[in-house]
Write a protein that holds these residues in place. Sequence first.
Motif, PDB file in Angstrom:
ATOM      1  N   TYR A 551       0.912  -0.826  -0.140  1.00 27.12           N
ATOM      2  CA  TYR A 551       0.373  -0.012  -0.429  1.00 27.12           C
ATOM      3  C   TYR A 551       0.918   1.313  -0.167  1.00 27.12           C
ATOM      4  O   TYR A 551       0.800   1.801  -0.863  1.00 27.12           O
ATOM      5  CB  TYR A 551      -0.691  -0.411   1.624  1.00 27.12           C
ATOM      6  N   LYS A 552       1.648   0.702   1.027  1.00 27.67           N
ATOM      7  CA  LYS A 552       2.596   2.337   1.172  1.00 27.67           C
ATOM      8  C   LYS A 552       3.494   2.731  -0.795  1.00 27.67           C
ATOM      9  O   LYS A 552       3.241   3.547  -1.168  1.00 27.67           O
ATOM     10  CB  LYS A 552       4.050   2.235   1.972  1.00 27.67           C
ATOM     11  N   GLN A 554       3.057   2.199  -3.209  1.00 25.61           N
ATOM     12  CA  GLN A 554       2.080   2.491  -4.366  1.00 25.61           C
ATOM     13  C   GLN A 554       1.236   3.517  -4.077  1.00 25.61           C
ATOM     14  O   GLN A 554       0.954   4.732  -5.258  1.00 25.61           O
ATOM     15  CB  GLN A 554       0.059   1.664  -4.193  1.00 25.61           C
ATOM     16  N   VAL A 555       0.971   4.252  -2.710  1.00 20.12           N
ATOM     17  CA  VAL A 555       1.453   5.794  -2.489  1.00 20.12           C
ATOM     18  C   VAL A 555       1.817   6.999  -2.636  1.00 20.12           C
ATOM     19  O   VAL A 555       1.553   7.652  -3.693  1.00 20.12           O
ATOM     20  CB  VAL A 555       1.181   5.831  -1.110  1.00 20.12           C
ATOM     21  N   ASN A 558       2.066   7.024  -6.891  1.00 18.07           N
ATOM     22  CA  ASN A 558       1.364   7.867  -7.715  1.00 18.07           C
ATOM     23  C   ASN A 558       1.502   9.196  -6.936  1.00 18.07           C
ATOM     24  O   ASN A 558       0.268   9.821  -7.174  1.00 18.07           O
ATOM     25  CB  ASN A 558       0.084   6.780  -7.438  1.00 18.07           C
ATOM     26  N   ARG A 559       2.190   8.778  -5.670  1.00 15.67           N
ATOM     27  CA  ARG A 559       2.546  11.170  -5.158  1.00 15.67           C
ATOM     28  C   ARG A 559       2.200  11.896  -5.958  1.00 15.67           C
ATOM     29  O   ARG A 559       1.144  12.823  -5.606  1.00 15.67           O
ATOM     30  CB  ARG A 559       2.792  11.097  -3.825  1.00 15.67           C
ATOM     31  N   SER A 562      -1.940  13.313  -7.290  1.00 15.74           N
ATOM     32  CA  SER A 562      -3.305  13.163  -6.266  1.00 15.74           C
ATOM     33  C   SER A 562      -4.360  13.267  -6.766  1.00 15.74           C
ATOM     34  O   SER A 562      -4.850  12.551  -6.235  1.00 15.74           O
ATOM     35  CB  SER A 562      -2.452  14.442  -5.180  1.00 15.74           C
ATOM     36  N   LEU A 565      -5.108   9.291  -6.717  1.00 12.12           N
ATOM     37  CA  LEU A 565      -4.283   7.924  -6.307  1.00 12.12           C
ATOM     38  C   LEU A 565      -5.932   7.802  -5.224  1.00 12.12           C
ATOM     39  O   LEU A 565      -5.281   6.568  -5.211  1.00 12.12           O
ATOM     40  CB  LEU A 565      -3.747   9.395  -5.424  1.00 12.12           C
ATOM     41  N   LEU A 569      -5.747   3.638  -5.885  1.00 17.12           N
ATOM     42  CA  LEU A 569      -5.816   2.709  -4.349  1.00 17.12           C
ATOM     43  C   LEU A 569      -7.068   1.990  -3.535  1.00 17.12           C
ATOM     44  O   LEU A 569      -7.133   0.869  -3.301  1.00 17.12           O
ATOM     45  CB  LEU A 569      -5.383   4.053  -2.897  1.00 17.12           C
ATOM     46  N   TRP A 578      -6.590   2.214   6.302  1.00 15.66           N
ATOM     47  CA  TRP A 578      -5.478   2.603   5.685  1.00 15.66           C
ATOM     48  C   TRP A 578      -6.259   3.526   4.854  1.00 15.66           C
ATOM     49  O   TRP A 578      -5.776   5.014   4.701  1.00 15.66           O
ATOM     50  CB  TRP A 578      -4.067   2.025   4.952  1.00 15.66           C
ATOM     51  N   PHE A 579      -6.589   3.135   3.836  1.00 21.42           N
ATOM     52  CA  PHE A 579      -7.546   4.218   2.622  1.00 21.42           C
ATOM     53  C   PHE A 579      -8.505   4.901   3.423  1.00 21.42           C
ATOM     54  O   PHE A 579      -8.458   6.127   2.941  1.00 21.42           O
ATOM     55  CB  PHE A 579      -8.356   2.832   1.864  1.00 21.42           C
ATOM     56  N   MET A 582      -6.600   8.023   5.251  1.00 25.41           N
ATOM     57  CA  MET A 582      -6.112   8.385   4.424  1.00 25.41           C
ATOM     58  C   MET A 582      -7.108   9.954   3.119  1.00 25.41           C
ATOM     59  O   MET A 582      -7.068  10.780   3.023  1.00 25.41           O
ATOM     60  CB  MET A 582      -5.212   8.133   3.145  1.00 25.41           C
TER      61      MET A 582
END
Length: 584
Positions: A551-552, A554-555, A558-559, A562, A565, A569, A578-579, A582
Amino acid sequence: MKYKLVAFWLVVFGALFAFLQTSFEYHFYYIEQSQLFLFSKTYAMEKLVLPGGLSMLMAEFLVQFFILPYAGPAIVAALLTGVGICTAGIVKRIAPSSALFLLYVLPVLALLFMHFDFNYRVQGTVCYLMMTAALYGYMQIRKDLFRLVAGCVLVPVLFWLAGSVALLFAGMVCLYELLRKTPKWYISLIGMAEVLLLGLGVVYFSLMGEYRWVFGPDLYYHNTLHPKSVIYYSWICMPLVVLVAFFLRNKKGLPAKRLIAGICCVGQLAVIGGILWWGVPKFSDAKTLRLKKLDYFARTEQWDKTIEECKGKLTNFLYMCHLNMALANRGELSDKMFNFDQRGPQGLLVQWNKSENISCMLSDIYFTMGATASAQEMAFEGYVSAMDDGNPRMLKRLVQTNLIYGAYPVAEKYISILEKTFAYRDWAGAQRKYLYNDEAVENDPVLGLRRRMLPEQNTLAMIDGLNGDLERFLKKGPANSAAMQYLGAMYLLAKDLEGFKAVVEKYYGTEFLPVLPLHFQEAVIVMSEKEPDYWKRFNISETVVNRFAEYKKQVLANRNNSAALAGLLNRSYGNTYWFYFMFK
């Protein structure tokens, strides 16, 4: 000809029944719980001494059967068909050759739209049927003087039996005699005077509280609310129907040519279809239909159906409350809550607005948590705010909570009330085994569990907030897992990681929380992302750790995008805390 009429009205009844059953099945289950009918002489006499009391008794008698499958649609369809038949008789009496069946159907459609509103009393349709039957019977009297005298007698009788609809009847009598140019037609005005005097009298002597209940259809609506204008449509329809019928009284029926006759029939059907196309979406309040279905599932403890119904996007906190209550009852709230569309702590418990439906739902949620005091308070509020004499569903909850508290005389009083009902008497009779029997209560899996969760000393509910209550329940033992599930879920949905940290550090490894549920593990990683050693304290599974790493990754990848994103995800991680943390 008679066979054609029978076939026509059978088709009307069948169409109404099929429509109501397929589109509004749960609506009838929903309104049944707001009207309490008792098989009691005292109860009946208290109704009969009031204007409209008989019609109220008749309506409440019918509504009690709405709890049965198919009964609600069948009863309402029968009442509406009866109104249509009586209206047809009135039209045929004025214009025997008229084939404009649209006139018969207009009052039926106007009343149908009112039945979509759960604050409307079925009494309104019962009274309208009584009025049309009385008007049809009145028109059958051929001698003018006898008919006028009969009208003067029928008005006060109808006022006492059916209430304010007597004003509509008196007005229709005056209109009928005026249009017929009956000698001494003005005698019919006596009926209007009777309604005026009776109305003033019942308000003066406090038998009715407001003039709008005496002189209008507001009587047939929830007495604390003001109805929308649609409630007046059926009252407006009747004089229009009579006026059109008089205009057509010397006209011939349908043309002999089948083509033209067919066009006339199709045209009328098209008008009826157009009215339905306009009125059903406008008055059916479709957004409440799903809530009524969820309410029924909660009432019957069909938790799997609740969960299935709540898949996909949710925009209503009431839906979320039902979903999370179902998950908690299944013991899955802490592991599966983020498989669904969560939008904050209000999805666990909405704010009370003093309405019957919210009170009932909150009572269910509190009872699931084990918060007996709050469940009892909301049950009482739901009971007293019901449309008529109480909410039988909440009366059941009051029986349960008083048995839990050991308040046996109070529980016995409520049981005695329910034993006088059709649908709840067997359940009520079964509760008598718990009266004055602490051992039976404590051995019951529902009542006994909640009795053990009661505080040692009587304290006010919510004195330390809901989280404080839940922690007090946990001190009494681990048996009710819903309390722990709700406590953790409250902190997670509020993104209160400090509060959540205090809970898991206090209870992890104890009999209350021997293993961290999936979403709790995900939250531990969020609150200590840079402290992997801390994760080991809670035995976070390798699967969860590896998934977070992906997950991290992928974040970070693709940061710079935004805007997209969340969508990227959501496909793989939308069911994680987590999703939610955020992006929601």
